[in-house]
Design an enzyme around this catalytic site. Structure first.
Site, mmCIF file in Angstrom:
data_model
loop_
_atom_site.group_PDB
_atom_site.id
_atom_site.type_symbol
_atom_site.label_atom_id
_atom_site.label_comp_id
_atom_site.label_asym_id
_atom_site.label_seq_id
_atom_site.Cartn_x
_atom_site.Cartn_y
_atom_site.Cartn_z
ATOM 1 N N ASN A 83 -10.325 -0.142 0.717
ATOM 2 C CA ASN A 83 -8.488 0.438 0.382
ATOM 3 C C ASN A 83 -8.721 -0.105 -0.656
ATOM 4 O O ASN A 83 -8.452 -1.537 -1.132
ATOM 5 C CB ASN A 83 -8.575 -1.132 1.875
ATOM 6 C CG ASN A 83 -6.640 -0.819 1.258
ATOM 7 O OD1 ASN A 83 -6.530 0.256 0.596
ATOM 8 N ND2 ASN A 83 -6.048 -1.387 2.461
ATOM 9 N N CYS A 136 0.663 -1.131 -0.257
ATOM 10 C CA CYS A 136 0.260 -0.021 0.424
ATOM 11 C C CYS A 136 0.693 1.277 0.037
ATOM 12 O O CYS A 136 -0.078 2.167 -0.614
ATOM 13 C CB CYS A 136 -1.306 0.787 0.653
ATOM 14 S SG CYS A 136 -1.920 -1.548 1.449
ATOM 15 N N HIS A 159 -3.411 7.423 2.408
ATOM 16 C CA HIS A 159 -3.694 6.071 2.408
ATOM 17 C C HIS A 159 -5.130 6.006 3.106
ATOM 18 O O HIS A 159 -5.485 5.593 4.100
ATOM 19 C CB HIS A 159 -2.777 4.915 2.928
ATOM 20 C CG HIS A 159 -2.866 3.182 2.672
ATOM 21 N ND1 HIS A 159 -3.623 3.452 1.083
ATOM 22 C CD2 HIS A 159 -3.181 2.369 3.376
ATOM 23 C CE1 HIS A 159 -3.773 1.854 1.126
ATOM 24 N NE2 HIS A 159 -3.492 1.366 2.876
HETATM 25 N N1 COA Z 1 -18.064 -7.702 10.378
HETATM 26 C C1 COA Z 1 -18.924 -8.402 11.771
HETATM 27 N N2 COA Z 1 -18.321 -8.428 13.105
HETATM 28 C C2 COA Z 1 -16.732 -8.498 12.162
HETATM 29 C C3 COA Z 1 -15.906 -8.470 11.547
HETATM 30 C C4 COA Z 1 -16.927 -7.993 9.786
HETATM 31 N N3 COA Z 1 -16.958 -7.618 9.071
HETATM 32 N N4 COA Z 1 -14.934 -8.921 11.075
HETATM 33 C C5 COA Z 1 -14.793 -8.917 12.587
HETATM 34 N N5 COA Z 1 -15.908 -8.967 13.260
HETATM 35 C C6 COA Z 1 -15.357 -8.992 14.522
HETATM 36 C C7 COA Z 1 -14.205 -10.379 14.693
HETATM 37 O O1 COA Z 1 -14.779 -11.738 14.893
HETATM 38 C C8 COA Z 1 -14.668 -9.621 16.324
HETATM 39 O O2 COA Z 1 -15.089 -10.747 16.985
HETATM 40 P P1 COA Z 1 -14.971 -11.890 18.331
HETATM 41 O O3 COA Z 1 -14.482 -10.217 19.945
HETATM 42 O O4 COA Z 1 -15.982 -12.380 19.024
HETATM 43 O O5 COA Z 1 -14.032 -12.521 17.947
HETATM 44 C C9 COA Z 1 -14.820 -8.152 16.597
HETATM 45 O O6 COA Z 1 -15.501 -8.318 15.687
HETATM 46 C C10 COA Z 1 -13.963 -7.419 16.932
HETATM 47 O O7 COA Z 1 -12.746 -7.996 16.257
HETATM 48 P P2 COA Z 1 -11.974 -6.928 15.675
HETATM 49 O O8 COA Z 1 -10.714 -7.646 14.811
HETATM 50 O O9 COA Z 1 -11.110 -6.234 17.357
HETATM 51 O O10 COA Z 1 -11.907 -5.216 14.697
HETATM 52 P P3 COA Z 1 -11.482 -4.725 14.914
HETATM 53 O O11 COA Z 1 -12.286 -2.963 15.505
HETATM 54 O O12 COA Z 1 -9.438 -4.659 14.846
HETATM 55 O O13 COA Z 1 -11.663 -4.473 13.084
HETATM 56 C C11 COA Z 1 -10.322 -4.308 10.794
HETATM 57 C C12 COA Z 1 -11.161 -4.941 12.867
HETATM 58 C C13 COA Z 1 -9.319 -5.401 10.130
HETATM 59 C C14 COA Z 1 -11.064 -3.181 10.876
HETATM 60 C C15 COA Z 1 -8.867 -3.529 11.932
HETATM 61 O O14 COA Z 1 -8.528 -4.359 12.733
HETATM 62 C C16 COA Z 1 -8.388 -2.799 10.580
HETATM 63 O O15 COA Z 1 -8.401 -1.244 9.822
HETATM 64 N N6 COA Z 1 -7.103 -2.885 10.821
HETATM 65 C C17 COA Z 1 -6.904 -2.745 9.794
HETATM 66 C C18 COA Z 1 -6.451 -3.220 8.939
HETATM 67 C C19 COA Z 1 -5.308 -2.846 7.077
HETATM 68 O O16 COA Z 1 -5.305 -1.191 7.607
HETATM 69 N N7 COA Z 1 -5.247 -3.489 6.198
HETATM 70 C C20 COA Z 1 -4.575 -2.799 5.636
HETATM 71 C C21 COA Z 1 -3.018 -2.784 5.788
HETATM 72 S S1 COA Z 1 -3.025 -1.213 4.590
#
Ligand code: COA
Length: 346
Positions: A291, A120, A261
């Site tokens: 993204n 990215c 980004h």
């Molecule tokens: N819909 C509903 N629930 C979801 C879900 C979705 N699409 N994705 C994850 N969950 C759930 C998880 O399973 C978890 O459930 P649990 O507590 O029962 O285990 C809960 O939501 C929380 O998950 P978590 O991973 O803590 O959520 P988060 O707030 O960290 O959000 C992301 C997840 C992926 C959105 C976030 O971590 C993120 O954006 N990270 C950076 C990713 C990124 O930028 N990647 C590219 C880099 S270039």
């Protein structure tokens, strides 16, 4: 790659273009595919919809569309180019490079053409290569493209990743600067290979070649530890903004527009809060496009220009982070030699 003292710009961005495929994938569509909800996606990421390439479109096809617009915008032809750089994590093939396919499709001369692999952060890395080529006297006019078809490596059975990614392409034409204070003021690049495992495409390379096993284990899709990426991203964005500004002899208060980004609205909000930047100075496209990896920054830059946000003289900071883990930022004092409707001078 940082300058130790503030210097006059060597290169400038003279043309912009972007291309988004027509097909939309909404949060409602995803609700029908995985156990998720529009409410969860919007609250946790800020994304409402993303674009998907048509089945017959590969990354180079999107790149060529964006590149053609950027060339026209800059008032140059493919024949004027001295170098083509495509930043992508989703090349048409492992080889040849997507840049060579773009060269052929544009009808450019037999100039150097290469891909940059920095996930990215690819567009910022490619911009640095373009600036370096101009500084070294190897090129006068460089095409830099960020293009992705992330839908091809997204697992639409994995709700933790499939809500995030979309397809698109953005391009700029970089030329030697003609003004002592308008153009690319600085570029800062960094990488931390210790984080290589938190975001990756596990199979298909020499470590884990394609096999029936890698396919059945879904290892040709993006694998990500979202929380670890999130933590890394906020720090990397702040560092990249501060370091690139420092090289340009500026501080965060000197920013007119931040084009980050577009990975997650909460990541951007957290970094912006810590940088004490007013929200109005931050440009977002994540709501509509999600993204798009290396395409996020150039597509957003073009959208900002269409909205009249890239006024001549405006200090614009582009910043990105990605798999690797890579990070980087670039500071541009916007030069608009080909003024268009909506451009103003400050
Ligand atoms: N819909 C509903 N629930 C979801 C879900 C979705 N699409 N994705 C994850 N969950 C759930 C998880 O399973 C978890 O459930 P649990 O507590 O029962 O285990 C809960 O939501 C929380 O998950 P978590 O991973 O803590 O959520 P988060 O707030 O960290 O959000 C992301 C997840 C992926 C959105 C976030 O971590 C993120 O954006 N990270 C950076 C990713 C990124 O930028 N990647 C590219 C880099 S270039």
């Amino acid at each position: 790659m940082q300058a130790s003292t503030v210097r006059s710009p060597i290169a400038t961005i003279t043309g912009l273009g972007s291309y988004l495929p027509a097909r939309k994938l909404t949060n409602g569509d995803l609700e029908a595919m995985v156990d998720t909800s529009d409410e969860w996606i919007v609250e946790r990421t800020g994304i409402h919809e993303r674009r998907l390439a048509a089945p017959e479109q590969a990354t180079s096809d999107l790149a060529v569309e964006a590149a053609s617009l950027a060339l026209a915008d800059a008032g140059v032809t493919a024949g004027d180019l001295d170098l083509i750089i495509v930043a992508t994590a989703t090349p048409d093939h492992l080889f040849p490079s997507t840049a060579c396919l773009v060269q052929k499709a544009l009808g450019a001369r037999q100039i150097p053409a290469m891909d940059v692999s920095a996930a990215c952060t690819g567009f910022i890395y490619a911009l640095a290569v373009a600036e370096g080529a101009i500084a070294a006297g190897r090129a006068e006019t460089v095409l830099v493209v960020g293009a992705e078809t992330l839908s091809r490596i997204t697992d639409y059975q994995d709700r933790k990743t499939c809500v995030l990614f979309g397809d698109g392409a953005g391009a700029v034409v970089v030329r030697r600067a003609s003004s002592p204070d308008h153009g690319i003021l600085s570029v800062f690049l960094g990488a931390d290979g210790a984080g290589a495992d938190i975001l990756k495409l596990p199979a298909g390379g020499s470590r884990l070649p394609a096999s029936t096993g890698t396919v059945s284990e879904r290892l040709h899709f993006i694998h990500m530890d979202g929380q670890e990426v999130f933590k890394f991203a906020v720090g990397a964005m702040i560092r990249s903004v501060r370091e690139s500004l420092k090289s340009a002899g500026l501080t965060p208060s000197g920013i007119d527009l931040l084009v980050p980004h577009q990975a997650n609205a909460r990541i951007v909000d957290a970094a912006v809060r810590l940088l004490r930047l007013p929200g109005g100075k931050v440009f977002h496209t994540i709501e509509d496009y999600g993204n798009m990896s290396s395409a996020s920054v150039p597509v957003s830059l073009d959208a900002a220009r269409r909205q009249g946000r890239l006024v001549r003289g405006a200090v614009t900071v582009m910043v990105a982070f990605g798999a690797g883990m890579t990070y980087g930022g670039a500071v541009v004092r916007w030069d608009a030699p080909r003024q268009r409707q909506g451009d103003q001078e400050i």
